[in-house]
Scaffold this motif. Structure first.
Motif, PDB file in Angstrom:
ATOM      1  N   GLU A   1     -32.021  36.582  71.972  1.00 43.82           N
ATOM      2  CA  GLU A   1     -31.547  36.872  70.615  1.00 43.82           C
ATOM      3  C   GLU A   1     -32.404  37.928  69.932  1.00 43.82           C
ATOM      4  O   GLU A   1     -31.890  38.819  69.241  1.00 43.82           O
ATOM      5  N   ASP A   2     -33.736  37.842  70.116  1.00 50.47           N
ATOM      6  CA  ASP A   2     -34.622  38.831  69.491  1.00 50.47           C
ATOM      7  C   ASP A   2     -34.359  40.226  70.041  1.00 50.47           C
ATOM      8  O   ASP A   2     -34.313  41.210  69.292  1.00 50.47           O
ATOM      9  N   ARG A   3     -34.209  40.333  71.348  1.00 50.40           N
ATOM     10  CA  ARG A   3     -33.927  41.646  71.935  1.00 50.40           C
ATOM     11  C   ARG A   3     -32.552  42.155  71.484  1.00 50.40           C
ATOM     12  O   ARG A   3     -32.360  43.363  71.279  1.00 50.40           O
ATOM     13  N   ALA A   4     -31.610  41.219  71.329  1.00 46.37           N
ATOM     14  CA  ALA A   4     -30.282  41.637  70.847  1.00 46.37           C
ATOM     15  C   ALA A   4     -30.363  42.159  69.412  1.00 46.37           C
ATOM     16  O   ALA A   4     -29.709  43.159  69.054  1.00 46.37           O
ATOM     17  N   LYS A   5     -31.171  41.507  68.559  1.00 46.96           N
ATOM     18  CA  LYS A   5     -31.324  41.971  67.185  1.00 46.96           C
ATOM     19  C   LYS A   5     -31.950  43.362  67.135  1.00 46.96           C
ATOM     20  O   LYS A   5     -31.509  44.241  66.388  1.00 46.96           O
ATOM     21  N   VAL A   6     -32.980  43.544  67.954  1.00 44.82           N
ATOM     22  CA  VAL A   6     -33.631  44.855  67.978  1.00 44.82           C
ATOM     23  C   VAL A   6     -32.673  45.915  68.485  1.00 44.82           C
ATOM     24  O   VAL A   6     -32.593  47.039  67.949  1.00 44.82           O
ATOM     25  N   PHE A   7     -31.904  45.576  69.505  1.00 44.92           N
ATOM     26  CA  PHE A   7     -30.952  46.532  70.071  1.00 44.92           C
ATOM     27  C   PHE A   7     -29.891  46.928  69.039  1.00 44.92           C
ATOM     28  O   PHE A   7     -29.593  48.110  68.846  1.00 44.92           O
ATOM     29  N   HIS A   8     -29.328  45.927  68.375  1.00 47.75           N
ATOM     30  CA  HIS A   8     -28.314  46.228  67.376  1.00 47.75           C
ATOM     31  C   HIS A   8     -28.903  46.989  66.191  1.00 47.75           C
ATOM     32  O   HIS A   8     -28.224  47.850  65.583  1.00 47.75           O
ATOM     33  N   GLY A   9     -30.177  46.693  65.834  1.00 46.55           N
ATOM     34  CA  GLY A   9     -30.825  47.447  64.761  1.00 46.55           C
ATOM     35  C   GLY A   9     -31.004  48.904  65.126  1.00 46.55           C
ATOM     36  O   GLY A   9     -30.777  49.803  64.294  1.00 46.55           O
ATOM     37  N   LEU A  10     -31.414  49.156  66.371  1.00 49.89           N
ATOM     38  CA  LEU A  10     -31.559  50.540  66.813  1.00 49.89           C
ATOM     39  C   LEU A  10     -30.221  51.258  66.841  1.00 49.89           C
ATOM     40  O   LEU A  10     -30.129  52.455  66.503  1.00 49.89           O
ATOM     41  N   GLN A  11     -29.182  50.542  67.273  1.00 50.52           N
ATOM     42  CA  GLN A  11     -27.861  51.151  67.297  1.00 50.52           C
ATOM     43  C   GLN A  11     -27.384  51.501  65.884  1.00 50.52           C
ATOM     44  O   GLN A  11     -26.764  52.542  65.662  1.00 50.52           O
ATOM     45  N   LYS A  12     -27.698  50.639  64.924  1.00 50.76           N
ATOM     46  CA  LYS A  12     -27.301  50.896  63.538  1.00 50.76           C
ATOM     47  C   LYS A  12     -28.038  52.106  62.979  1.00 50.76           C
ATOM     48  O   LYS A  12     -27.449  52.957  62.291  1.00 50.76           O
ATOM     49  N   GLU A  13     -29.352  52.191  63.285  1.00 49.51           N
ATOM     50  CA  GLU A  13     -30.121  53.346  62.835  1.00 49.51           C
ATOM     51  C   GLU A  13     -29.602  54.639  63.445  1.00 49.51           C
ATOM     52  O   GLU A  13     -29.512  55.685  62.801  1.00 49.51           O
ATOM     53  N   LYS A  14     -29.225  54.568  64.699  1.00 47.46           N
ATOM     54  CA  LYS A  14     -28.705  55.758  65.371  1.00 47.46           C
ATOM     55  C   LYS A  14     -27.390  56.198  64.744  1.00 47.46           C
ATOM     56  O   LYS A  14     -27.138  57.400  64.561  1.00 47.46           O
ATOM     57  N   GLN A  15     -26.548  55.231  64.391  1.00 50.43           N
ATOM     58  CA  GLN A  15     -25.264  55.563  63.762  1.00 50.43           C
ATOM     59  C   GLN A  15     -25.487  56.181  62.386  1.00 50.43           C
ATOM     60  O   GLN A  15     -24.814  57.158  62.004  1.00 50.43           O
ATOM     61  N   GLU A  16     -26.420  55.634  61.617  1.00 45.69           N
ATOM     62  CA  GLU A  16     -26.727  56.205  60.301  1.00 45.69           C
ATOM     63  C   GLU A  16     -27.288  57.615  60.430  1.00 45.69           C
ATOM     64  O   GLU A  16     -26.977  58.500  59.619  1.00 45.69           O
ATOM     65  N   GLN A  17     -28.102  57.806  61.454  1.00 44.55           N
ATOM     66  CA  GLN A  17     -28.674  59.140  61.654  1.00 44.55           C
ATOM     67  C   GLN A  17     -27.584  60.159  61.967  1.00 44.55           C
ATOM     68  O   GLN A  17     -27.612  61.297  61.482  1.00 44.55           O
ATOM     69  N   VAL A  18     -26.640  59.752  62.784  1.00 43.17           N
ATOM     70  CA  VAL A  18     -25.531  60.666  63.118  1.00 43.17           C
ATOM     71  C   VAL A  18     -24.736  61.018  61.863  1.00 43.17           C
ATOM     72  O   VAL A  18     -24.332  62.172  61.649  1.00 43.17           O
ATOM     73  N   MET A  19     -24.517  60.057  60.986  1.00 38.18           N
ATOM     74  CA  MET A  19     -23.780  60.306  59.761  1.00 38.18           C
ATOM     75  C   MET A  19     -24.563  61.236  58.843  1.00 38.18           C
ATOM     76  O   MET A  19     -23.985  62.141  58.204  1.00 38.18           O
ATOM     77  N   ARG A  20     -25.881  61.082  58.751  1.00 39.79           N
ATOM     78  CA  ARG A  20     -26.697  61.961  57.910  1.00 39.79           C
ATOM     79  C   ARG A  20     -26.681  63.385  58.438  1.00 39.79           C
ATOM     80  O   ARG A  20     -26.629  64.348  57.682  1.00 39.79           O
ATOM     81  N   ARG A  21     -26.722  63.506  59.760  1.00 41.39           N
ATOM     82  CA  ARG A  21     -26.688  64.840  60.342  1.00 41.39           C
ATOM     83  C   ARG A  21     -25.347  65.519  60.059  1.00 41.39           C
ATOM     84  O   ARG A  21     -25.277  66.731  59.800  1.00 41.39           O
ATOM     85  N   ALA A  22     -24.287  64.744  60.085  1.00 40.17           N
ATOM     86  CA  ALA A  22     -22.977  65.338  59.797  1.00 40.17           C
ATOM     87  C   ALA A  22     -22.887  65.800  58.342  1.00 40.17           C
ATOM     88  O   ALA A  22     -22.345  66.887  58.036  1.00 40.17           O
ATOM     89  N   GLU A  23     -23.423  65.009  57.424  1.00 35.88           N
ATOM     90  CA  GLU A  23     -23.399  65.401  56.007  1.00 35.88           C
ATOM     91  C   GLU A  23     -24.295  66.614  55.758  1.00 35.88           C
ATOM     92  O   GLU A  23     -23.948  67.512  54.999  1.00 35.88           O
ATOM     93  N   ALA A  24     -25.454  66.629  56.448  1.00 33.93           N
ATOM     94  CA  ALA A  24     -26.355  67.774  56.272  1.00 33.93           C
ATOM     95  C   ALA A  24     -25.738  69.047  56.815  1.00 33.93           C
ATOM     96  O   ALA A  24     -25.942  70.154  56.271  1.00 33.93           O
ATOM     97  N   LYS A  25     -24.985  68.911  57.877  1.00 31.63           N
ATOM     98  CA  LYS A  25     -24.337  70.089  58.464  1.00 31.63           C
ATOM     99  C   LYS A  25     -23.282  70.655  57.513  1.00 31.63           C
ATOM    100  O   LYS A  25     -23.084  71.879  57.413  1.00 31.63           O
ATOM    101  N   LYS A  26     -22.606  69.770  56.797  1.00 29.11           N
ATOM    102  CA  LYS A  26     -21.612  70.229  55.838  1.00 29.11           C
ATOM    103  C   LYS A  26     -22.274  70.969  54.688  1.00 29.11           C
ATOM    104  O   LYS A  26     -21.726  71.932  54.153  1.00 29.11           O
TER     105      LYS A  26
END
Length: 513
Positions: free
Chosen positions: A402-427
Motif C-alpha cells: 500500500e505504501d509503495r502504491a501511494k508513492v507511485f500514485h503520488g508521483l503519477q499525479k505530480e507528473k500529470q500536473e507538471q505536464v499541464m503546467r508545461r502546456a499552459e506555459a507553452k501557450k
C-alpha cells in the motif's frame, strides 16, 4: 587364472575404463554406463551420455571416486565425428570422391579433447550395486524390487556359502542380489592344504583342511532369449563364476543338472505362474503318482496328508534325484501376484510335506525427511516456501504494498500536473528550460522511507543467505509418499526339514538318552 573381481562384489575406489558405472540424475532416475576410453571411439571428446540435465563425457567420469558430483560438459554434437555423413559414405564407396569435389581429407583426432564445463547441470557417479541396478536395468519382465528381495533374503536365512535355486530369472534383479549374498569366494581358487596338529608341543600327525563350500546361484529361465541375455549380462558384470543360467521348463524337467553335486540347494525361490507344478521336483523322496496327478488337476481340492505320501518310484525311467541339500533344512519362497495362486501353492506344499507355511505382502513407502523453511525472508532462495509464516508478516507485506502504491500514485499525479503546467506555459510563450531542470532534479531525488521493491528484497535475501546456516534453519518434517511404488505380490514361505531315518534316531538316542 583368477577371475576379474565383479564391481557388484568389490568396487574399486574410482571408476575405471571398460567397467560399469551408474549416473544418478535424481533419486529414482539412474542410467547405467559402460565407460569407454579414448581408444574405443573416433570422437574428439570421447563418448558422451546425453541426459535432460546435460551431456557427460566418459573422459570426465573415468578416474573419479564413487559419489563424486560430475558437472555437465559443453559438447558440439553437430561435428563430433570429424566428418559428415556424406564424406563417410564417399570414403566407404570411393576413396577419391573427396578429392573430386575439392575437399581435403581430414585426419583423425589424436587424443581426447577436454570438453568445457557447462554453466548448469550435474549428476552423481555411484558404483553398481544390486539396489542401483534394480532401478536402471533393462526391463524384460516385471522385476523383484529391493523391498521384496531384501525381505526374502532375510526370511529364508540366506547367507554366504549357500546354494540357491531361482526359477523365473526374468530381468535378473533378484539374481544380482542373491549372488552378492551367497558370495564367499570364487570356486577353484582355494585348495585344501595339509596342516600339522601339535599335541603337547610335538608334531603328532597331519590332518587335511576341509575345502570350503562356495555359494552359488542356479538360475532357471523358460524363455531362451531372456536366458541368453541374462547370461551375457552376468558375464559382463563378472558374476558368471557364481551363477549358472539354464534354459529349461522346470515344470517338466525339474532342477537337477548333470553334476551330481548340483544344485544341492539350501534355499529355493520360485517366481513362476504356477509354482505348485514345480513342487513335485522339490522333495527329498519321490512323491506318489496319485499326489502329483491330483495337484496337477486341482491343487486346491487335494486333501492327501503328508503321511500318506509313501516313497514310490515315478513312472519315468530316469531315477529320482533330489536337488535339495540332504544335510540342511531347505527353505522356499514363492512370488505370486494373485491370491488364487497362493491358495493352490499352499495346498500343494502341504501335500508334499512342507511345514511352517506363511504368507506375507509388503506395502513399501519411502519417508522424505527434510527441513521446511517458510517465510517472506526466504523469497528467491532454493528449497523454501516464500509465503507469510505469521499474520504479522502478511500484514506488514500488505502495508508495504500500500505504501509503495501511494508513492507511485503520488508521483503519477505530480507528473500529470507538471505536464499541464508545461502546456499552459507553452501557450503563454514562456521558456521551458527552467521547468525541465526542475523535473530532472525531482527524478534524481530518492523518496525516503519507501518500502523495498521486489528486486531489492531478492538481492538482500541472496546476500544474507551466504552467512546463514540454511541446513539448520526451518522445521524438520517427515512425510511419506502418497502412493505405493511397488507392484502387488504375495510371498509364501515354507521349510522342509532334513529327512530323519531310523539310524539317525538311534544315534541321537545313544548320544542324548
Amino acid at each position: 587364472m583368477a577371475p576379474t573381481a565383479s564391481p557388484f562384489l568389490d568396487p574399486s575406489p574410482c571408476a575405471s575404463a571398460q567397467s560399469l558405472g551408474i549416473l544418478q540424475l535424481k533419486r529414482d532416475q539412474l542410467i547405467p554406463v559402460v565407460l569407454s576410453d579414448a581408444s574405443s571411439t573416433e570422437y574428439a571428446e570421447g563418448n558422451v551420455v546425453n541426459t535432460r540435465f546435460g551431456s557427460f563425457t566418459h573422459s570426465s567420469l573415468i578416474g573419479k571416486p564413487w559419489g563424486t558430483q560430475i558437472l555437465a560438459s559443453v559438447v558440439d554434437t553437430g561435428s563430433r565425428g570429424g566428418r559428415s555423413k556424406k564424406r563417410k559414405r564417399e570414403a566407404n564407396g570411393d576413396g577419391n570422391a573427396a578429392e573430386e569435389v575439392g575437399i581435403a581429407p581430414e585426419e583423425p583426432a589424436k587424443g581426447v579433447v577436454k570438453a568445457a564445463t557447462a554453466s548448469s547441470g550435474f549428476a552423481h557417479l555411484v558404483p553398481p550395486t544390486p539396489e542401483t541396478w534394480t532401478l536402471c536395468l533393462p526391463h524384460r519382465t516385471q522385476v523383484v524390487y529391493t523391498p521384496d528381495y531384501s525381505f526374502i533374503i532375510q526370511k529364508t536365512r540366506l547367507r554366504p556359502g549357500d546354494h540357491i535355486i531361482e526359477a523365473g530369472a526374468g530381468s535378473g534383479s533378484f539374481t544380482h542380489a542373491v549372488a552378492r549374498t551367497v558370495f564367499n569366494g570364487y570356486p577353484g581358487l582355494e585348495q585344501p592344504e595339509d596342516e600339522e596338529e601339535q599335541v603337547n608341543g610335538t608334531h603328532a600327525r597331519k590332518r587335511k583342511r576341509r575345502q570350503k563350500r562356495h555359494g552359488h546361484v542356479y538360475s532357471f529361465e523358460y524363455h531362451k532369449p531372456r536366458a541368453e541375455q541374462l547370461r551375457e549380462e552376468l558375464t559382463s558384470h563378472g558374476l558368471d563364476p557364481l551363477v549358472t543360467v539354464t534354459n529349461r521348463d522346470v515344470y517338466e524337467d525339474g532342477f537337477c543338472l548333470d553334476d551330481e553335486n548340483a544344485p544341492n540347494a539350501d534355499v529355493i525361490f520360485l517366481d513362476l505362474p504356477a509354482p505348485w507344478l514345480a513342487l513335485k521336483h522339490l522333495t527329498r523322496t519321490p512323491p506318489p503318482p496319485a499326489v502329483v496327478k491330483s495337484i496337477a488337476s486341482d491343487p486346491s481340492a487335494n486333501t492327501l496328508e503328508p503321511s500318506t505320501c509313501t516313497p514310490q518310484s515315478p513312472p519315468s525311467t530316469k531315477p529320482f534325484r533330489s536337488p535339495l541339500n540332504p544335510k540342511s533344512t531347505t527353505r522356499i519362497c514363492t512370488f505370486s501376484p494373485c491370491i488364487e495362486q497362493v491358495q493352490k501353492t499352499v495346498a500343494a506344499m502341504r501335500s508334499y510335506g512342507w511345514l511352517d507355511i506363511e504368507m506375507f505382502t509388503l506395502e513399501h513407502k519411502r519417508l522424505e525427511v527434510r527441513r521446511e523453511r517458510i517465510g517472506l525472508a526466504e523469497e528467491g532462495l532454493r528449497g523454501a516456501n516464500p509465503s507469510p509464516a505469521t499474520v504479522q508478516e502478511a500484514v506488514q507485506r500488505l502495508r508495504d504494498v500500500e505504501d509503495r502504491a501511494k508513492v507511485f500514485h503520488g508521483l503519477q499525479k505530480e507528473k500529470q500536473e507538471q505536464v499541464m503546467r508545461r502546456a499552459e506555459a507553452k501557450k503563454r510563450g514562456e521558456k521551458l528550460s527552467t521547468m525541465k531542470k526542475e523535473s530532472e532534479d525531482k527524478k534524481n531525488i530518492k523518496v525516503e522511507g519507501l518500502p523495498p521493491s521486489k528486486h531489492d528484497r531478492l538481492e538482500r535475501a541472496k546476500k544474507d543467505s551466504k552467512s546463514r546456516p540454511l541446513f539448520k534453519e526451518g522445521r524438520l518434517v517427515c512425510r511419506t509418499e502418497p502412493e505405493i511404488k511397488t507392484h502387488t505380490s504375495y510371498l509364501v514361505f515354507a521349510m522342509l526339514p532334513v529327512e530323519w531315518t531310523a539310524e539317525d534316531e538311534e544315534k541321537a538316542r545313544r548320544k542324548w538318552v
